[in-house]
Design an enzyme around this catalytic site. Structure first.
Site, PDB file in Angstrom:
ATOM      1  NE  ARG A   9       7.705  -2.395   6.429  1.00  0.00           N
ATOM      2  CZ  ARG A   9       6.390  -2.300   6.477  1.00  0.00           C
ATOM      3  NH1 ARG A   9       5.735  -1.687   5.514  1.00  0.00           N
ATOM      4  NH2 ARG A   9       5.721  -2.826   7.477  1.00  0.00           N
ATOM      5  CE  LYS A  11      -2.073  -1.108   3.868  1.00  0.00           C
ATOM      6  NZ  LYS A  11      -1.329  -2.362   4.154  1.00  0.00           N
ATOM      7  NE  ARG A  71       6.115  -0.395  10.335  1.00  0.00           N
ATOM      8  CZ  ARG A  71       5.023  -0.334   9.555  1.00  0.00           C
ATOM      9  NH1 ARG A  71       5.063   0.347   8.423  1.00  0.00           N
ATOM     10  NH2 ARG A  71       3.928  -0.955   9.891  1.00  0.00           N
ATOM     11  NE  ARG A  77       1.892  -4.928  11.174  1.00  0.00           N
ATOM     12  CZ  ARG A  77       2.940  -4.727  10.374  1.00  0.00           C
ATOM     13  NH1 ARG A  77       4.124  -5.239  10.681  1.00  0.00           N
ATOM     14  NH2 ARG A  77       2.802  -4.006   9.283  1.00  0.00           N
TER      15      ARG A  77
HETATM   16  P1  AP5 Z   1       4.838  -1.551   1.889  1.00  0.00           P
HETATM   17  O1  AP5 Z   1       4.547  -0.756   0.671  1.00  0.00           O
HETATM   18  O2  AP5 Z   1       5.507  -0.869   3.040  1.00  0.00           O
HETATM   19  O3  AP5 Z   1       3.519  -2.332   2.375  1.00  0.00           O
HETATM   20  P2  AP5 Z   1       2.250  -1.817   3.167  1.00  0.00           P
HETATM   21  O4  AP5 Z   1       1.085  -2.521   2.594  1.00  0.00           O
HETATM   22  O5  AP5 Z   1       2.222  -0.317   3.195  1.00  0.00           O
HETATM   23  O6  AP5 Z   1       2.594  -2.426   4.577  1.00  0.00           O
HETATM   24  P3  AP5 Z   1       2.471  -1.828   6.044  1.00  0.00           P
HETATM   25  O7  AP5 Z   1       3.141  -2.825   6.942  1.00  0.00           O
HETATM   26  O8  AP5 Z   1       2.993  -0.418   6.139  1.00  0.00           O
HETATM   27  O9  AP5 Z   1       0.967  -1.842   6.238  1.00  0.00           O
HETATM   28  P4  AP5 Z   1       0.243  -1.958   7.560  1.00  0.00           P
HETATM   29  O10 AP5 Z   1      -1.132  -1.776   7.051  1.00  0.00           O
HETATM   30  O11 AP5 Z   1       0.466  -3.125   8.419  1.00  0.00           O
HETATM   31  O12 AP5 Z   1       0.941  -0.822   8.435  1.00  0.00           O
HETATM   32  P5  AP5 Z   1       0.530   0.668   8.777  1.00  0.00           P
HETATM   33  O13 AP5 Z   1       1.747   1.453   8.772  1.00  0.00           O
HETATM   34  O14 AP5 Z   1      -0.631   1.103   7.952  1.00  0.00           O
HETATM   35  O15 AP5 Z   1       5.728  -2.803   1.428  1.00  0.00           O
HETATM   36  C1  AP5 Z   1       6.208  -3.755   2.375  1.00  0.00           C
HETATM   37  C2  AP5 Z   1       7.611  -4.254   1.922  1.00  0.00           C
HETATM   38  O16 AP5 Z   1       7.467  -4.944   0.686  1.00  0.00           O
HETATM   39  C3  AP5 Z   1       8.617  -3.106   1.670  1.00  0.00           C
HETATM   40  O17 AP5 Z   1       9.881  -3.526   2.098  1.00  0.00           O
HETATM   41  C4  AP5 Z   1       8.590  -2.918   0.147  1.00  0.00           C
HETATM   42  O18 AP5 Z   1       9.834  -2.461  -0.346  1.00  0.00           O
HETATM   43  C5  AP5 Z   1       8.268  -4.342  -0.337  1.00  0.00           C
HETATM   44  N1  AP5 Z   1       7.467  -4.339  -1.579  1.00  0.00           N
HETATM   45  C6  AP5 Z   1       6.442  -3.505  -1.894  1.00  0.00           C
HETATM   46  N2  AP5 Z   1       5.937  -3.820  -3.111  1.00  0.00           N
HETATM   47  C7  AP5 Z   1       6.659  -4.885  -3.550  1.00  0.00           C
HETATM   48  C8  AP5 Z   1       6.615  -5.681  -4.748  1.00  0.00           C
HETATM   49  N3  AP5 Z   1       5.737  -5.441  -5.723  1.00  0.00           N
HETATM   50  N4  AP5 Z   1       7.493  -6.706  -4.864  1.00  0.00           N
HETATM   51  C9  AP5 Z   1       8.394  -6.962  -3.874  1.00  0.00           C
HETATM   52  N5  AP5 Z   1       8.492  -6.240  -2.736  1.00  0.00           N
HETATM   53  C10 AP5 Z   1       7.626  -5.210  -2.565  1.00  0.00           C
HETATM   54  O19 AP5 Z   1      -0.043   0.497  10.253  1.00  0.00           O
HETATM   55  C11 AP5 Z   1       0.818   0.188  11.336  1.00  0.00           C
HETATM   56  C12 AP5 Z   1       0.007   0.119  12.622  1.00  0.00           C
HETATM   57  O20 AP5 Z   1      -0.636   1.389  12.856  1.00  0.00           O
HETATM   58  C13 AP5 Z   1      -1.160  -0.887  12.612  1.00  0.00           C
HETATM   59  O21 AP5 Z   1      -0.732  -2.191  12.961  1.00  0.00           O
HETATM   60  C14 AP5 Z   1      -2.090  -0.270  13.674  1.00  0.00           C
HETATM   61  O22 AP5 Z   1      -1.621  -0.526  14.962  1.00  0.00           O
HETATM   62  C15 AP5 Z   1      -1.944   1.210  13.409  1.00  0.00           C
HETATM   63  N6  AP5 Z   1      -2.948   1.694  12.431  1.00  0.00           N
HETATM   64  C16 AP5 Z   1      -2.712   2.213  11.203  1.00  0.00           C
HETATM   65  N7  AP5 Z   1      -3.862   2.553  10.601  1.00  0.00           N
HETATM   66  C17 AP5 Z   1      -4.860   2.247  11.475  1.00  0.00           C
HETATM   67  C18 AP5 Z   1      -6.270   2.351  11.420  1.00  0.00           C
HETATM   68  N8  AP5 Z   1      -6.918   2.837  10.345  1.00  0.00           N
HETATM   69  N9  AP5 Z   1      -6.982   1.927  12.501  1.00  0.00           N
HETATM   70  C19 AP5 Z   1      -6.376   1.446  13.594  1.00  0.00           C
HETATM   71  N10 AP5 Z   1      -5.026   1.309  13.706  1.00  0.00           N
HETATM   72  C20 AP5 Z   1      -4.279   1.707  12.650  1.00  0.00           C
END
Ligand code: AP5
Length: 220
Positions: free
Chosen positions: A128, A14, A161, A172
């Protein structure tokens, strides 16, 4: 105006796709995870409340997150559209978003679902690395920096992280299945869900997303 949501499990890409899409559509990328982490780094009262939830891989309470998104989407740079990355994360947040947007005569146009299998998600999350300076994201194997441990863009130190440790990743993914995945059906029923295969090159996936948006826009 394009208002879109990026939906997908942790590690689906994402954040990575959000950077490309924000540039292509000229709209801000609003990542609730990034906003929460910034609050934790800056030791704000909101960050203090959120940290314990984030560290154990649980969702931060709706009360905190919904308020944060309402404030952000009300800013002027969202007038021409916005891209939500990581929000909504459950049905209550989706309902709150709809209510908030309807008050200003807006609605969601597209929900992009980036679909990736569990084994690949675990590989992506465990490899990551993030820059301490500019928050750029790398992967130890799939998109390594030119120099190990150092950001290509600003030279900052790369770190893992806290929630990308093995035990927290498992939690998660479980939270995603139980609380977030029901949104796929919710937005499919509304005719807004565009499923995208998240395996492949980053730019190829971006092309698949813009293609799906074009096709859906042609049909409306
Ligand atoms: P990346 O693009 O970072 O993936 P992502 O989907 O953004 O993953 P996140 O872990 O950031 O999502 P998340 O939803 O768990 O975390 P968030 O920060 O929102 O890619 C991941 C890796 O893969 C990278 O190394 C990248 O280089 C690689 N990659 C990408 N595309 C690729 C490809 N095509 N091929 C190969 N490799 C690739 O949330 C964190 C925490 O915040 C949550 O756990 C929760 O506690 C809180 N939180 C956030 N939003 C909310 C909400 N709305 N409600 C409640 N709590 C929330």
């Amino acid at each position: 105006m394009t208002n879109m949501i990026l939906l997908g499990a942790p590690g689906a890409g994402k954040g990575t796709q959000g950077v490309n899409l924000a540039k292509i559509y000229g709209i801000p990328q609003i990542s609730t995870g990034d906003i929460l982490r910034e609050n934790v780094r800056n030791k704000t009262p909101l960050g203090a409340k959120a940290k314990a939830f984030m560290d154990r891989g649980a969702l931060v309470t709706d009360e905190i997150v919904v308020g944060m998104v309402i404030d952000r989407v009300a800013q002027d740079d969202c007038n021409e559209g916005f891209l939500l990355d990581g929000f909504p994360r459950n049905l209550a947040q989706a309902a709150a978003l709809e209510e908030m947007l309807s008050k200003s005569g807006r609605s969601i146009d597209h929900v992009i679902g980036i679909e990736v299998g569990k084994d690949e998600l675990i590989k992506r999350l465990s490899g990551r690395r993030i820059c301490k300076g500019c928050q750029a994201s790398y992967h130890a194997v799939f998109s390594p920096p030119l120099e190990t441990g150092k950001c290509d863009k600003c030279g900052g130190e790369l770190y893992q992280r806290d929630d990308d440790k093995e035990e927290t990743i498992a939690k998660r993914l479980k939270v995603y299945d139980e609380e977030t995945h029901p949104l796929v059906e919710y937005y499919t029923d509304k005719g807004l869900y565009r499923a995208i295969d998240g395996i492949g090159g980053v730019d190829d996936i971006t092309g698949a997303i813009t293609g799906a948006i074009d096709r859906a826009s042609d049909n409306t």
